[in-house]
Design a protein around this motif. Sequence first.
Motif, PDB file in Angstrom:
ATOM      1  N   SER A 170       0.812  -1.216   0.000  1.00 11.29           N
ATOM      2  CA  SER A 170       0.000   0.000   0.000  1.00 11.29           C
ATOM      3  C   SER A 170       0.846   1.267   0.000  1.00 11.29           C
ATOM      4  CB  SER A 170      -0.920   0.015   1.223  1.00 11.29           C
ATOM      5  OG  SER A 170      -0.160   0.134   2.420  1.00 11.29           O
ATOM      6  N   ALA A 171       2.166   1.106   0.137  1.00  8.64           N
ATOM      7  CA  ALA A 171       3.039   2.280   0.190  1.00  8.64           C
ATOM      8  C   ALA A 171       3.159   2.924  -1.188  1.00  8.64           C
ATOM      9  CB  ALA A 171       4.421   1.882   0.696  1.00  8.64           C
ATOM     10  N   ILE A 172       3.209   4.228  -1.205  1.00  3.81           N
ATOM     11  CA  ILE A 172       3.457   4.960  -2.447  1.00  3.81           C
ATOM     12  C   ILE A 172       4.875   4.617  -2.916  1.00  3.81           C
ATOM     13  CG2 ILE A 172       3.586   7.245  -3.506  1.00  3.81           C
ATOM     14  CD1 ILE A 172       1.847   8.264  -1.141  1.00  3.81           C
ATOM     15  N   PRO A 173       5.077   4.270  -4.189  1.00  2.00           N
ATOM     16  CA  PRO A 173       6.427   3.918  -4.670  1.00  2.00           C
ATOM     17  C   PRO A 173       7.446   5.013  -4.357  1.00  2.00           C
ATOM     18  CG  PRO A 173       4.792   3.336  -6.320  1.00  2.00           C
ATOM     19  CD  PRO A 173       4.060   4.120  -5.257  1.00  2.00           C
ATOM     20  N   HIS A 174       8.592   4.593  -3.790  1.00  2.00           N
ATOM     21  CA  HIS A 174       9.580   5.562  -3.341  1.00  2.00           C
ATOM     22  C   HIS A 174      10.914   4.876  -3.126  1.00  2.00           C
ATOM     23  CE1 HIS A 174       8.323   3.529   0.329  1.00  2.00           C
ATOM     24  NE2 HIS A 174       9.475   3.915   0.857  1.00  2.00           N
ATOM     25  N   ILE A 175      11.940   5.688  -2.918  1.00  2.00           N
ATOM     26  CA  ILE A 175      13.216   5.182  -2.418  1.00  2.00           C
ATOM     27  C   ILE A 175      13.513   5.912  -1.116  1.00  2.00           C
ATOM     28  CG2 ILE A 175      14.121   4.539  -4.684  1.00  2.00           C
ATOM     29  CD1 ILE A 175      15.768   7.108  -4.658  1.00  2.00           C
ATOM     30  N   LYS A 176      14.329   5.281  -0.283  1.00  2.00           N
ATOM     31  CA  LYS A 176      14.609   5.829   1.043  1.00  2.00           C
ATOM     32  C   LYS A 176      16.110   5.826   1.269  1.00  2.00           C
ATOM     33  CE  LYS A 176      13.592   3.156   4.432  1.00  2.00           C
ATOM     34  NZ  LYS A 176      12.799   2.328   5.355  1.00  2.00           N
ATOM     35  N   SER A 177      16.624   6.886   1.863  1.00  2.00           N
ATOM     36  CA  SER A 177      18.051   6.970   2.140  1.00  2.00           C
ATOM     37  C   SER A 177      18.270   7.613   3.506  1.00  2.00           C
ATOM     38  CB  SER A 177      18.768   7.778   1.050  1.00  2.00           C
ATOM     39  OG  SER A 177      18.213   9.080   0.933  1.00  2.00           O
ATOM     40  N   THR A 178      19.497   7.488   4.005  1.00  2.00           N
ATOM     41  CA  THR A 178      19.871   8.063   5.297  1.00  2.00           C
ATOM     42  C   THR A 178      20.515   9.427   5.082  1.00  2.00           C
ATOM     43  OG1 THR A 178      20.244   5.854   6.206  1.00  2.00           O
ATOM     44  CG2 THR A 178      21.230   7.692   7.391  1.00  2.00           C
ATOM     45  N   LEU A 179      20.052  10.436   5.805  1.00  2.00           N
ATOM     46  CA  LEU A 179      20.565  11.797   5.625  1.00  2.00           C
ATOM     47  C   LEU A 179      21.982  11.967   6.173  1.00  2.00           C
ATOM     48  CD1 LEU A 179      17.426  14.009   6.395  1.00  2.00           C
ATOM     49  CD2 LEU A 179      18.666  13.852   4.230  1.00  2.00           C
ATOM     50  N   HIS A 180      22.221  11.456   7.376  1.00  2.00           N
ATOM     51  CA  HIS A 180      23.528  11.615   8.010  1.00  2.00           C
ATOM     52  C   HIS A 180      24.002  10.243   8.495  1.00  2.00           C
ATOM     53  CE1 HIS A 180      23.057  16.020   8.045  1.00  2.00           C
ATOM     54  NE2 HIS A 180      21.803  15.795   8.400  1.00  2.00           N
ATOM     55  N   PRO A 181      24.725   9.493   7.648  1.00  2.00           N
ATOM     56  CA  PRO A 181      25.174   8.151   8.021  1.00  2.00           C
ATOM     57  C   PRO A 181      26.002   8.152   9.305  1.00  2.00           C
ATOM     58  CG  PRO A 181      25.488   8.536   5.672  1.00  2.00           C
ATOM     59  CD  PRO A 181      25.129   9.864   6.277  1.00  2.00           C
ATOM     60  N   SER A 182      25.850   7.093  10.093  1.00  2.00           N
ATOM     61  CA  SER A 182      26.634   6.958  11.321  1.00  2.00           C
ATOM     62  C   SER A 182      28.101   6.759  10.980  1.00  2.00           C
ATOM     63  CB  SER A 182      26.128   5.767  12.139  1.00  2.00           C
ATOM     64  OG  SER A 182      24.808   5.971  12.589  1.00  2.00           O
ATOM     65  N   PRO A 183      28.998   7.320  11.789  1.00  2.00           N
ATOM     66  CA  PRO A 183      30.436   7.135  11.539  1.00  2.00           C
ATOM     67  C   PRO A 183      30.853   5.702  11.862  1.00  2.00           C
ATOM     68  CG  PRO A 183      30.090   8.307  13.601  1.00  2.00           C
ATOM     69  CD  PRO A 183      28.742   8.182  12.955  1.00  2.00           C
ATOM     70  N   PRO A 184      31.891   5.203  11.201  1.00  2.00           N
ATOM     71  CA  PRO A 184      32.379   3.859  11.514  1.00  2.00           C
ATOM     72  C   PRO A 184      33.031   3.838  12.889  1.00  2.00           C
ATOM     73  CG  PRO A 184      33.812   4.964   9.918  1.00  2.00           C
ATOM     74  CD  PRO A 184      32.621   5.854  10.121  1.00  2.00           C
ATOM     75  N   PRO A 185      33.147   2.652  13.502  1.00  2.00           N
ATOM     76  CA  PRO A 185      32.680   1.353  12.991  1.00  2.00           C
ATOM     77  C   PRO A 185      31.172   1.183  13.195  1.00  2.00           C
ATOM     78  CG  PRO A 185      33.688   1.071  15.135  1.00  2.00           C
ATOM     79  CD  PRO A 185      33.875   2.523  14.782  1.00  2.00           C
ATOM     80  N   ILE A 186      30.512   0.548  12.227  1.00  2.00           N
ATOM     81  CA  ILE A 186      29.080   0.308  12.284  1.00  2.00           C
ATOM     82  C   ILE A 186      28.848  -1.189  12.467  1.00  2.00           C
ATOM     83  CG2 ILE A 186      26.908   0.449  10.991  1.00  2.00           C
ATOM     84  CD1 ILE A 186      28.046   2.869   9.554  1.00  2.00           C
ATOM     85  N   PRO A 187      27.990  -1.588  13.404  1.00  2.00           N
ATOM     86  CA  PRO A 187      27.724  -3.023  13.607  1.00  2.00           C
ATOM     87  C   PRO A 187      27.292  -3.697  12.315  1.00  2.00           C
ATOM     88  CG  PRO A 187      26.757  -1.722  15.377  1.00  2.00           C
ATOM     89  CD  PRO A 187      27.237  -0.754  14.343  1.00  2.00           C
ATOM     90  N   ALA A 188      27.723  -4.929  12.121  1.00  2.00           N
ATOM     91  CA  ALA A 188      27.398  -5.690  10.921  1.00  2.00           C
ATOM     92  C   ALA A 188      25.889  -5.796  10.744  1.00  2.00           C
ATOM     93  CB  ALA A 188      28.013  -7.089  11.007  1.00  2.00           C
ATOM     94  N   GLY A 189      25.442  -5.609   9.528  1.00  2.00           N
ATOM     95  CA  GLY A 189      24.025  -5.700   9.226  1.00  2.00           C
ATOM     96  C   GLY A 189      23.269  -4.402   9.409  1.00  2.00           C
ATOM     97  N   LEU A 190      23.947  -3.370   9.925  1.00  2.00           N
ATOM     98  CA  LEU A 190      23.286  -2.085  10.175  1.00  2.00           C
ATOM     99  C   LEU A 190      23.958  -0.974   9.371  1.00  2.00           C
ATOM    100  CD1 LEU A 190      22.807  -2.325  14.057  1.00  2.00           C
ATOM    101  CD2 LEU A 190      21.217  -3.014  12.259  1.00  2.00           C
ATOM    102  N   GLU A 191      24.374  -1.299   8.166  1.00  2.00           N
ATOM    103  CA  GLU A 191      25.146  -0.362   7.348  1.00  2.00           C
ATOM    104  C   GLU A 191      24.381   0.911   6.994  1.00  2.00           C
ATOM    105  OE1 GLU A 191      27.126  -4.132   7.387  1.00  2.00           O
ATOM    106  OE2 GLU A 191      25.038  -3.637   6.852  1.00  2.00           O
TER     107      GLU A 191
END
Length: 356
Positions: A170-191
């Motif tokens: 039911s979602a309107i077609p779209h793409i989604k992105s992160t505005l301010h990515p977390s600095p490394p190191p980032i836990p695996a699977g949470l890129e």
Amino acid sequence: MSASFGPTSSPFTRAVVNSMRRIYPESLADKSFDNTGLLLEAPLNHARRQRNSVLLTIDLTKAVADEAIARKHSVVVAYHPIIFRGLKSLTFNDTQQQSLLRLAQEGISVYSPHTAVDATPGGMGDWLCDIVTGAITSSSSNPEVIPSSSKLYSAPTYPQPGPVSFSSASAIPHIKSTLHPSPPPIPAGLEDAGMGRLVTFNDPQPLTTIIDNIARGVGSPGGIPVAIPQSATVNTIMIRTVGVCPGSGSSILLKGVSQIPDLLFTGEMSHHETLFAVENGSVVIALAHSNTERGYLRAVMKEKLEEALKQEWESSRKEGLKAGAAEMKEAYEDAECAVHISEKDRDPFGIMIRRM
């Protein structure tokens, strides 16, 4: 004296903390200002154990503390940290400190995840995106109404999201992105971790459609505060990009972005920041700080914590019973494991509608 007789929190409390840290890693929180983690570790009282249950809330108010004590919960998971800055004393002169002292006396610990929830993929930021796109709807449960004798305005109402439904179809077609990515190191699977999200619709959408999606997603509040450019009307505005951030979102949505999104969806934004956005042709929807956060507890966090906690507590019980510590035997034999949503938690602001 043996170390085993030193002060310690309950095994169940430790299981809750481990579960929250696994779901929402504390390393993803914005430690430049935030205060996340175990804020109050109440000692275990063997003579008066609490229930193996958790109370989820956005704010730890006196009313929520009363609720936790009355229901004998072991842990309050409060999204907002009740301890935000350094404390030089703990006294009854401060109402928040009163709550902390009373909870400690009753053996109830307090954990706060805050911006770790915002940054984690599948966290509060992504939930707001699903609301904007129409993937999530919430039926409004009975809103709390405070009686009013005003002849001009209705009694204030406080939105309380009811049961939720999710449908990616039911979602309107779209793409989604992160505005301010977390600095490394980032836990695996949470890129994709980071603060703020940007929804980009495949095709521009009427602002009124998005407003309806937001209203349904957060429990149909009594009013939707919206700021639009003076040269436009609500019915003519089309939206291609939406920046979302729970709580107070101006630092995330306006700073460090290459282009201001067509719509900024957050809890609150200052007068001058709102003017800046509107003068640059954007729309701002600010629902009151915690109204962009509260529904997430019921829609997502409760189920996630229940699943993780059941596994964690069962594993802890097996290890504890195997170790055979006599003073902890009763605690480990208790298989109860429950997560509840606060019935007293609400945003400080209610909406009073002008009577026609």
